[in-house]
Design a protein around this motif. Structure first.
Motif, PDB file in Angstrom:
ATOM      1  N   GLU A  99     -42.175 -33.535 -28.640  1.00  0.00           N
ATOM      2  CA  GLU A  99     -41.504 -34.800 -29.025  1.00  0.00           C
ATOM      3  C   GLU A  99     -41.306 -34.684 -30.627  1.00  0.00           C
ATOM      4  N   TYR A 100     -42.424 -34.656 -31.249  1.00  0.00           N
ATOM      5  CA  TYR A 100     -42.114 -34.659 -32.749  1.00  0.00           C
ATOM      6  C   TYR A 100     -43.509 -34.209 -33.233  1.00  0.00           C
ATOM      7  N   PHE A 101     -43.338 -33.780 -34.677  1.00  0.00           N
ATOM      8  CA  PHE A 101     -44.430 -33.202 -35.414  1.00  0.00           C
ATOM      9  C   PHE A 101     -44.926 -34.332 -36.264  1.00  0.00           C
ATOM     10  N   TRP A 102     -46.188 -34.436 -36.424  1.00  0.00           N
ATOM     11  CA  TRP A 102     -46.681 -35.607 -37.392  1.00  0.00           C
ATOM     12  C   TRP A 102     -48.024 -35.116 -38.280  1.00  0.00           C
ATOM     13  N   LYS A 103     -47.999 -35.758 -39.156  1.00  0.00           N
ATOM     14  CA  LYS A 103     -49.226 -35.205 -40.218  1.00  0.00           C
ATOM     15  C   LYS A 103     -49.502 -36.593 -40.755  1.00  0.00           C
ATOM     16  N   VAL A 104     -51.094 -36.839 -40.915  1.00  0.00           N
ATOM     17  CA  VAL A 104     -51.715 -37.882 -41.262  1.00  0.00           C
ATOM     18  C   VAL A 104     -52.593 -37.363 -42.681  1.00  0.00           C
ATOM     19  N   THR A 105     -52.539 -38.152 -43.844  1.00  0.00           N
ATOM     20  CA  THR A 105     -53.164 -37.722 -44.749  1.00  0.00           C
ATOM     21  C   THR A 105     -53.977 -38.955 -45.229  1.00  0.00           C
ATOM     22  N   TRP A 106     -55.271 -39.104 -45.788  1.00  0.00           N
ATOM     23  CA  TRP A 106     -55.799 -40.178 -46.114  1.00  0.00           C
ATOM     24  C   TRP A 106     -56.775 -39.796 -47.489  1.00  0.00           C
TER      25      TRP A 106
END
Length: 257
Positions: A28-35
């Motif tokens: 469905e989609y790519f995602w990236k989380v940075t914190w």
């Protein structure tokens, strides 16, 4: 390539990007989380997720993992600095990555260079995902089509509506959902109702009777029971917690648009 959708939240950034059309049968989609959470602090979020799985890789471990569809509220803790890259699966696609049968080994997935920008990471993995997308079956496509009609505008709100629109028998649908998702169609419908209810429960003075009716419930008590089972609190308590901005309040997984 579609535009990247970026959500800048407190101490974290969420980036999302649609998969190309040739990958949409499985993904469905790519995602990236940075914190980047300040020292000696941490952040905990409770999220009611859509009935969809993820394949993800964490910066620290460098190992691909499968996060199956979550039946309960997803709770995670952010501390220090870090990043995770993932791919949101179409609902029936998790079947390919579960153990047993002809499951696809996550060990064969490409290595991710987290020092690269988001779009470069996506480009590097696209060719491998295209090969996988060729193996989508007719059954998987049917299950995903049904799930598409259970979310968004003019969604279906009952098993009967699904059977009528797709001209399928109840036994066939239940078999397909147990095989590819491991959950019943009825449970999936209930989860989508709860996701919508959480959004509506943030209103200033919610009309619970009207909300229950719009979501396809025949009585308000049934709506309240399902809401509490999914969110851990009643609609009234959720609304109060949200209005008071109390941190334990459950969030809905950010919809991709």
């Amino acid at each position: 390539m579609a535009n990247v959708v970026i959500h800048n939240l407190e101490h974290q950034k969420i980036e999302k990007l649609d998969v190309p059309n040739e990958l949409s049968s499985l993904f469905e989609y790519f995602w990236k989380v940075t914190w980047d959470v300040p020292d000696a602090k941490y952040k905990v979020q409770k999220i009611l997720t859509e009935p969809k799985a993820d394949i993800y890789i964490e910066q620290d471990s460098g190992i691909w993992k499968l996060s199956e569809i979550r039946r309960t509220i997803f709770e995670y803790k952010l501390a220090g600095q870090g990043a995770v890259f993932g791919i949101k699966l179409r609902p029936a696609s998790q079947y390919m990555f579960l153990s047993g049968g002809d499951a696809v080994s996550l060990r064969h997935f490409p290595v991710v260079n987290f020092d690269s920008d988001f779009e470069s990471i996506v480009v590097a993995i696209n060719d491998y995902l295209f090969e996988l997308s060729l193996s989508a079956t007719r059954e998987m496509r049917l299950v995903n089509q049904i799930l598409d009609r259970l979310s968004g505008a003019n969604r279906l709100n009952s098993v009967t509506e699904v059977l009528e629109e797709f001209d399928v028998e109840s036994r066939q649908v239940q078999r397909l959902f147990q095989k590819h998702i491991g959950l019943s169609l009825k449970w999936i419908i209930c989860r989508y109702r709860s996701l919508e209810a959480v959004m509506l429960s943030k209103e200033q003075d919610p009309d619970w009777r009207a909300i229950a009716y719009d979501l396809g419930y025949s009585d308000q008590s049934h709506f309240i029971r399902d809401f509490k089972e999914n969110c851990g609190v009643t609609p009234n308590d959720y609304n109060r917690l949200y209005r008071e901005s109390i941190s334990p309040c459950v969030h809905v997984e950010a919809r991709h648009s």
